[in-house]
Design a protein around this motif. Structure first.
Motif, PDB file in Angstrom:
ATOM      1  N   LEU A 140       0.821  -1.210   0.000  1.00  0.00           N
ATOM      2  CA  LEU A 140       0.000   0.000   0.000  1.00  0.00           C
ATOM      3  C   LEU A 140       0.856   1.261   0.000  1.00  0.00           C
ATOM      4  O   LEU A 140       0.577   2.212  -0.735  1.00  0.00           O
ATOM      5  N   THR A 141       1.906   1.263   0.812  1.00  0.00           N
ATOM      6  CA  THR A 141       2.733   2.466   0.928  1.00  0.00           C
ATOM      7  C   THR A 141       3.563   2.686  -0.320  1.00  0.00           C
ATOM      8  O   THR A 141       3.657   3.816  -0.832  1.00  0.00           O
ATOM      9  N   GLU A 142       4.185   1.624  -0.831  1.00  0.00           N
ATOM     10  CA  GLU A 142       4.951   1.779  -2.067  1.00  0.00           C
ATOM     11  C   GLU A 142       4.029   2.184  -3.219  1.00  0.00           C
ATOM     12  O   GLU A 142       4.407   3.013  -4.056  1.00  0.00           O
ATOM     13  N   GLY A 143       2.832   1.614  -3.265  1.00  0.00           N
ATOM     14  CA  GLY A 143       1.886   1.991  -4.293  1.00  0.00           C
ATOM     15  C   GLY A 143       1.455   3.439  -4.166  1.00  0.00           C
ATOM     16  O   GLY A 143       1.300   4.149  -5.170  1.00  0.00           O
ATOM     17  N   TYR A 144       1.267   3.896  -2.924  1.00  0.00           N
ATOM     18  CA  TYR A 144       0.870   5.283  -2.698  1.00  0.00           C
ATOM     19  C   TYR A 144       1.945   6.228  -3.223  1.00  0.00           C
ATOM     20  O   TYR A 144       1.644   7.233  -3.877  1.00  0.00           O
ATOM     21  N   VAL A 145       3.208   5.907  -2.932  1.00  0.00           N
ATOM     22  CA  VAL A 145       4.310   6.749  -3.394  1.00  0.00           C
ATOM     23  C   VAL A 145       4.352   6.800  -4.918  1.00  0.00           C
ATOM     24  O   VAL A 145       4.642   7.852  -5.505  1.00  0.00           O
TER      25      VAL A 145
END
Length: 241
Positions: A126-131
């Motif tokens: 989720l976090t890598e995708g958000y970035v």
């Protein structure tokens, strides 16, 4: 960080709280690399502190959450206040009265350790995708939101004016606290400052809470310093040409 993607996060990690007197924010995680080096890393949010314990795919090499004691240890070493480990909370007696005594403030089951790994892996994606500006995966959203549904850890005020965690905390409560922190991060004022370290091959994620908002590196001790060394060598090489 190492230039190899498989060197991120570190294989083992510990967090050390500031030794200065008074109640201080933790100074970050002390990440230990298999090569023997270590450096301080402050990801800026509780949910992002869970990521260096392992992760999906090649990051599984760095797994440190194997049994309940490992998750309890992580909780003790995270930016959560002290008092979550065995003996860290009051016992079953009245508050401060007869019959009170040390008792476990956090009890974790083997199933909750497995749930922690699932939540952590979902948070990585989720976090890598958000970035990267990608839409969140539906399965990872379900994992995050299901964890957040459970009652979180409960804080209370002591007679001495301090904050402590109420006894009876569970791994599910801990994971709910982490998941709710992630929801706040992704929807809060600093969401646009969630970043991946600027060094090639370093996947560590952080939220830049500094006032100028110019943080580039997971740690100046590691990737920031390596960048400075490389830049210095490049200048010297250019001067010799």
């Amino acid at each position: 960080m190492s230039e190899k993607a498989t060197d991120t996060p570190e294989r083992s990690q510990r967090a050390e709280r500031s030794e200065r007197p008074g109640r201080q924010e933790p100074s970050g995680l002390l990440l230990r690399h298999p090569d023997g080096s270590s450096f301080r890393f402050d990801p800026g949010a509780l949910c992002l502190e869970l990521l260096p314990t392992g992760g999906p795919g090649p990051l599984a090499y760095f797994e440190v959450l194997h049994e309940p004691a490992d998750l309890v240890r992580w909780a003790e070493e995270s930016r959560l206040p002290d008092g979550l480990g065995p003996g860290g909370g009051p016992g079953p007696g009245a508050r401060g009265g007869p019959g009170s005594g040390p008792g476990p403030a956090l009890v974790v089951s083997a199933g909750e350790v497995s749930d922690a790994r699932v939540l952590r892996d979902a948070l990585w994606r989720l976090t890598e995708g958000y970035v990267e500006g990608e839409s969140p995966g539906p399965d990872d959203l379900v994992t995050l939101n299901d964890a957040a549904v459970h009652p979180p850890l409960v804080a209370r005020l002591t007679a001495g004016g301090d904050r402590e965690w109420a006894p009876g905390g569970t791994g599910a409560g801990l994971l709910s606290t982490v998941a709710r922190d992630a929801v706040e991060l992704f929807t809060g004022a600093f969401a646009h400052r969630i970043r991946t370290c600027g060094a090639d091959g370093c996947r560590l994620l952080f939220v830049d809470t500094s006032r100028p908002g110019r943080r580039r590196w997971c740690s100046m001790e590691r990737c920031g310093n390596r960048h400075k060394v490389r830049a210095h060598r490049a200048r010297l090489a250019a001067a010799d040409e």
